[in-house]
Design a protein around this motif. Structure first.
Motif, short mmCIF file in Angstrom:
data_model
loop_
_atom_site.label_atom_id
_atom_site.label_comp_id
_atom_site.label_asym_id
_atom_site.label_seq_id
_atom_site.Cartn_x
_atom_site.Cartn_y
_atom_site.Cartn_z
N TRP A 135 0.92 -1.33 -0.09
CA TRP A 135 -0.10 0.03 -0.03
C TRP A 135 0.93 1.42 0.09
N ALA A 139 0.54 3.94 -2.63
CA ALA A 139 0.20 5.47 -2.34
C ALA A 139 1.24 6.15 -2.89
N ALA A 183 -5.28 7.44 -0.23
CA ALA A 183 -4.31 6.31 -0.53
C ALA A 183 -2.96 6.45 0.65
N THR A 184 -2.61 7.73 0.86
CA THR A 184 -1.75 8.05 1.75
C THR A 184 -2.15 7.57 3.44
N SER A 187 -2.02 3.70 3.52
CA SER A 187 -0.52 3.27 3.69
C SER A 187 -0.19 3.68 5.01
#
Length: 209
Positions: A135, A139, A183-184, A187
């Motif tokens: 991930w 990201a 996405a960050t 992660s």
């Protein structure tokens, strides 16, 4: 030998590899990107950052294909990523300072600060930070693609003057940044279990000594 000194010695074993030099190059390109951007050479700055992003795509593949994986590379690669991402975010915050989206950009800086602090804590306890999970890599890819698009076609984008001053609509900019931020966040949460596990294992190990 202290745990920290032992960790540092292990870190630099077999460090002289092509992937590590690519990471060094990526770090060296960061101030070039910032200076070019602040001087108004936005297109040149975008090209420099795109080149840096390309080195990020290839260093891992080279390391695995030619058996050049090293302890330093596992640490240096994410550090180069974090510094690159923070540089991009800072110039975008400057660009969008009069827009509320600047607060969303600041989330990326907060995430990197948390990651750097977590890595420092592990190193101080004689442990190496874990390598990027899937991930984290996803990201990072989404971030680079999204932010380079904004640098090229967002407000005051490098390519806008060549496209009859066409720039991305504000809603598209928000969507790009929101997707990258989501996405960050995923992660970041993905690193938490591994960090907690390492801390617990370290405490148990110290108790047994």
């Amino acid at each position: 030998m202290s745990d920290l000194k032992k960790t540092v010695n292990e870190l630099f074993e077999g460090w002289n590899t092509i992937p590590n030099w690519l990471s060094f190059l990526r770090i060296a390109l960061i101030p070039v990107f910032v200076v070019l951007f602040l001087k108004g050479y936005v297109l040149a700055a975008v090209i420099v950052m795109a080149c840096a992003a390309i080195t990020d795509l290839f260093d891992g593949k080279i390391a695995r294909k030619f058996n050049q994986v090293s302890n330093l590379g596992k640490l240096l690669d994410p550090i180069a990523d974090k510094l690159s991402q923070m540089a991009i975010v800072i110039v975008l915050i400057v660009t969008y300072w009069d827009n509320a989206i600047r607060y969303l950009f600041m989330f990326f800086i907060l995430k990197e600060i948390i990651m750097l602090l977590g890595g420092a804590i592990l190193l101080s306890k004689g442990m190496r930070p874990t390598a990027a999970e899937i991930w984290g890599k996803v990201a990072t890819t989404i971030f680079y693609i999204g932010m380079i698009i904004l640098l090229a076609l967002g407000e005051n984008g490098a390519l806008c003057p060549y496209l009859n001053d066409f720039c991305l609509p504000g809603v598209v900019t928000w969507i790009i940044v929101a997707v990258a931020a989501a996405a960050t966040l995923i992660s970041l949460l993905g690193y938490a279990p591994g960090f907690i596990r390492q801390i617990k294992e370290n405490k148990q190990s110290n108790k047994q000594k």
